[in-house]
Scaffold this active site. Structure first.
Site, PDB file in Angstrom:
ATOM      1  N   CYS A 189     -13.082   4.686 -28.497  1.00 50.58           N
ATOM      2  CA  CYS A 189     -14.354   5.409 -28.573  1.00 50.58           C
ATOM      3  C   CYS A 189     -15.023   5.533 -27.217  1.00 50.58           C
ATOM      4  CB  CYS A 189     -15.268   4.719 -29.576  1.00 50.58           C
ATOM      5  SG  CYS A 189     -14.462   4.564 -31.170  1.00 50.58           S
ATOM      6  N   GLU A 190     -14.400   6.265 -26.331  1.00 52.24           N
ATOM      7  CA  GLU A 190     -14.919   6.529 -24.989  1.00 52.24           C
ATOM      8  C   GLU A 190     -14.373   7.887 -24.575  1.00 52.24           C
ATOM      9  OE1 GLU A 190     -16.355   4.314 -22.553  1.00 52.24           O
ATOM     10  OE2 GLU A 190     -16.242   2.426 -23.667  1.00 52.24           O
ATOM     11  N   GLU A 245       4.072  -6.851   1.684  1.00 50.94           N
ATOM     12  CA  GLU A 245       3.583  -7.140   0.331  1.00 50.94           C
ATOM     13  C   GLU A 245       3.571  -5.886  -0.538  1.00 50.94           C
ATOM     14  OE1 GLU A 245      -0.408  -8.416   1.185  1.00 50.94           O
ATOM     15  OE2 GLU A 245       0.194 -10.426   1.781  1.00 50.94           O
ATOM     16  N   PRO A 246       4.724  -5.270  -0.776  1.00 56.70           N
ATOM     17  CA  PRO A 246       4.713  -4.068  -1.616  1.00 56.70           C
ATOM     18  C   PRO A 246       4.451  -4.427  -3.079  1.00 56.70           C
ATOM     19  CG  PRO A 246       6.964  -4.740  -1.196  1.00 56.70           C
ATOM     20  CD  PRO A 246       6.087  -5.675  -0.387  1.00 56.70           C
ATOM     21  N   GLY A 247       3.658  -3.636  -3.729  1.00 60.71           N
ATOM     22  CA  GLY A 247       3.419  -3.813  -5.163  1.00 60.71           C
ATOM     23  C   GLY A 247       3.869  -2.567  -5.892  1.00 60.71           C
ATOM     24  N   ARG A 248       2.994  -1.569  -5.856  1.00 53.19           N
ATOM     25  CA  ARG A 248       3.215  -0.324  -6.584  1.00 53.19           C
ATOM     26  C   ARG A 248       4.589   0.307  -6.326  1.00 53.19           C
ATOM     27  NH1 ARG A 248      -1.003   2.875  -8.125  1.00 53.19           N
ATOM     28  NH2 ARG A 248      -2.300   1.814  -6.590  1.00 53.19           N
ATOM     29  N   ARG A 295      -5.591   3.628 -15.679  1.00 53.68           N
ATOM     30  CA  ARG A 295      -5.568   4.303 -14.382  1.00 53.68           C
ATOM     31  C   ARG A 295      -6.153   5.717 -14.385  1.00 53.68           C
ATOM     32  NH1 ARG A 295      -1.889   5.519 -11.581  1.00 53.68           N
ATOM     33  NH2 ARG A 295      -2.817   4.869  -9.627  1.00 53.68           N
ATOM     34  N   GLY A 316       0.758  -1.249   0.000  1.00 53.88           N
ATOM     35  CA  GLY A 316       0.000   0.000   0.000  1.00 53.88           C
ATOM     36  C   GLY A 316       0.780   1.285   0.000  1.00 53.88           C
TER      37      GLY A 316
HETATM   38  C1  LIG Z   1      -2.856  -5.105  -4.084  1.00 59.72           C
HETATM   39  C2  LIG Z   1      -2.356  -5.714  -2.831  1.00 59.72           C
HETATM   40  C3  LIG Z   1      -1.082  -5.420  -2.361  1.00 59.72           C
HETATM   41  C4  LIG Z   1      -0.189  -4.407  -3.011  1.00 59.72           C
HETATM   42  O1  LIG Z   1      -0.659  -3.128  -2.944  1.00 59.72           O
HETATM   43  P1  LIG Z   1       0.265  -1.911  -3.435  1.00 59.72           P
HETATM   44  O2  LIG Z   1      -0.530  -0.711  -3.164  1.00 59.72           O
HETATM   45  O3  LIG Z   1       0.513  -2.125  -4.878  1.00 59.72           O
HETATM   46  O4  LIG Z   1       1.514  -1.978  -2.636  1.00 59.72           O
HETATM   47  C5  LIG Z   1      -0.642  -6.062  -1.232  1.00 59.72           C
HETATM   48  N1  LIG Z   1      -1.418  -6.967  -0.587  1.00 59.72           N
HETATM   49  C6  LIG Z   1      -2.650  -7.277  -1.016  1.00 59.72           C
HETATM   50  C7  LIG Z   1      -3.447  -8.274  -0.270  1.00 59.72           C
HETATM   51  C8  LIG Z   1      -3.165  -6.660  -2.143  1.00 59.72           C
HETATM   52  O5  LIG Z   1      -4.402  -6.965  -2.552  1.00 59.72           O
END
Ligand SMILES: *Cc1c(COP(=O)(O)O)cnc(C)c1O
Length: 418
Positions: free
Chosen positions: A342-343, A272-275, A311, A239
């Site tokens: 076309c949006e 759990e980093p993603g972004r 996004r 997050g």
């Molecule tokens: C999407 C998600 C993440 C990653 O979120 P980011 O904002 O991309 O860091 C981590 N854990 C869970 C369970 C998610 O659904």
């Protein structure tokens, strides 16, 4: 911080000119920087150095096999949300013992596949899911390692579509029922209760909500321990935001803030980093097709579209737009950057000041690495873009642009009766 920068007014991805990639691969094209990805992982990992921890990259943000391989080689585990993601991990050579499985709607087949692969744990989000996992485990004569995902009921202050930590959201089990859940789960012989997890939302730009969540889960872990349930893992989710326009705290500040309430719990921290790992490690490069001036507006019509990067319309997201080539003395103009779909929602930017882009020139939509390509579709029968990974002077095509045949290969032409 990322390795997309100008040299002599020309945008480079590490040591490769973006213009050369576009000329060779065509546009629209996603370009990722391996150096940036590695740096982000290292910085994030080091931020947690003071704690026993495992980073499980939330691969839904960007799930190309080569990206997974890159992170896996750095010791990353993975947070998955489907069997497709599990299979991608395994294909990329990931260690199943570093995989956590999140999500509110795991199917029997997905649970079975993950059990057979021997993942680290399931993050369970409801009572029926708990029983379902126990049932599948019993059938397979396996023990399912589970963690309960608690919804800490707070407002992470982010866009409603990516806010998951309030009790009105579908995610996690209610705070008020946490101890009942653990007591119940403890009675299920086919489960092994190993952890507690939480994830409050995405693109969070303040440490406050993380601290609040940390304090809430720490209280739970302590009380569970007193009740004789000693957990091994505390999964704090992901997050942390990136600077699209906002100024989120750096990983070190984030980690220090969230680790403080978790001190002394005696659990391994899973993040759990993603972004934050991939967001600004990627750009979407698109070519200007037309400049359309109406009596009220200027539209820069480009060959990339919402099917490539959704996004802006989905989350009202801001992406900086850079010219791939800078021209001295160009005046600024205010324009919308729009695609061919076309949006009216098909835009990358609205009322944006840009250095007067002209037909045929290239624009880079910045910070497009996360939730970019993975959300791409074939809407309007557009091919999904190619993906390129740059590593120093080398560029690797890590996914070719869809061909027309890719788009229609599963469709059938019916032999009609009349
Ligand atoms: C999407 C998600 C993440 C990653 O979120 P980011 O904002 O991309 O860091 C981590 N854990 C869970 C369970 C998610 O659904």
């Amino acid at each position: 911080m990322h390795y997309f920068a100008y040299r002599n007014n020309e945008l480079y991805a590490e040591e490769v000119a973006v213009r050369d990639i576009a000329a060779q691969i065509g546009t629209p094209v996603y370009i990722y920087s391996a150096g940036t990805l590695r740096r982000h992982f290292r910085v994030f990992d080091e931020a947690f150095a003071g704690a026993d921890h495992l980073i499980c990259y939330a691969m839904k943000a960007l799930s190309n096999l080569s990206i997974l391989k890159l992170f896996g080689a750095m010791g990353s585990g993975f947070d998955i949300v489907s069997v497709g993601e599990l299979m991608r991990c395994l294909r990329a050579g990931a260690d199943p013992k570093k995989i956590v499985f999140s999500g509110v709607g795991k199917t029997d087949e997905e649970i079975a596949a993950a059990l057979q692969a021997g993942i680290l744990m399931f993050n369970v989000e409801s009572r029926p899911e708990l029983y379902r996992i126990a049932e599948v485990a019993r059938r397979l004569k396996l023990k399912a390692p589970v963690s309960l995902r608690v919804n800490p009921d707070l407002d992470p202050g982010t866009h409603p579509h990516i806010s998951t930590g309030h009790r009105t959201s579908k995610f996690g089990i209610p705070l008020s029922e946490v101890f009942d859940y653990y007591a119940e789960a403890r009675g299920l012989a086919d489960l092994e209760l190993v952890g507690l997890s939480t994830h409050i939302g995405s693109q969070i730009t303040d440490t406050g909500p993380f601290i609040e969540a940390g304090e809430k889960v720490a209280t739970i872990v302590r009380r569970l321990k007193a009740d004789g349930i000693a957990l091994r893992y505390l999964d704090i989710g992901g997050g942390l935001g990136i600077p699209y326009q906002e100024e989120p705290p750096p990983p070190a500040e984030y980690a220090a803030a969230i680790l403080k309430p978790l001190a002394g719990l005696g659990v391994k921290i899973i993040a759990e980093p993603g972004r934050v790992l991939v967001g600004n490690a990627g750009i979407l490069v698109t070519r200007v097709l037309y400049v359309k001036q109406t009596d009220v507006k200027r539209f820069i019509v480009v060959d990339g579209a919402m099917n490539d990067l959704i996004r802006p319309v989905l989350y009202e997201a801001y992406h900086a737009i850079w010219p791939v080539q800078k021209f001295e003395g160009r005046p600024g103009v205010i324009a919308d950057v729009v695609g061919p779909v076309c949006e009216s929602g098909d835009f990358f930017a609205q009322d944006r000041e840009l250095p007067d882009p002209r037909d045929g020139e290239l624009l880079a939509v910045m910070s497009a690495g996360a939730y970019g390509f993975v959300m791409a579709s074939n809407y309007n029968s557009r091919p999904r873009a190619a993906e390129v990974l740059v590593e120093g002077k080398t560029m690797h095509v890590i996914r070719e642009r869809d061909s027309f045949e890719d788009q229609v290969q599963r469709e059938k032409l019916v032999e009609f009766q009349s």
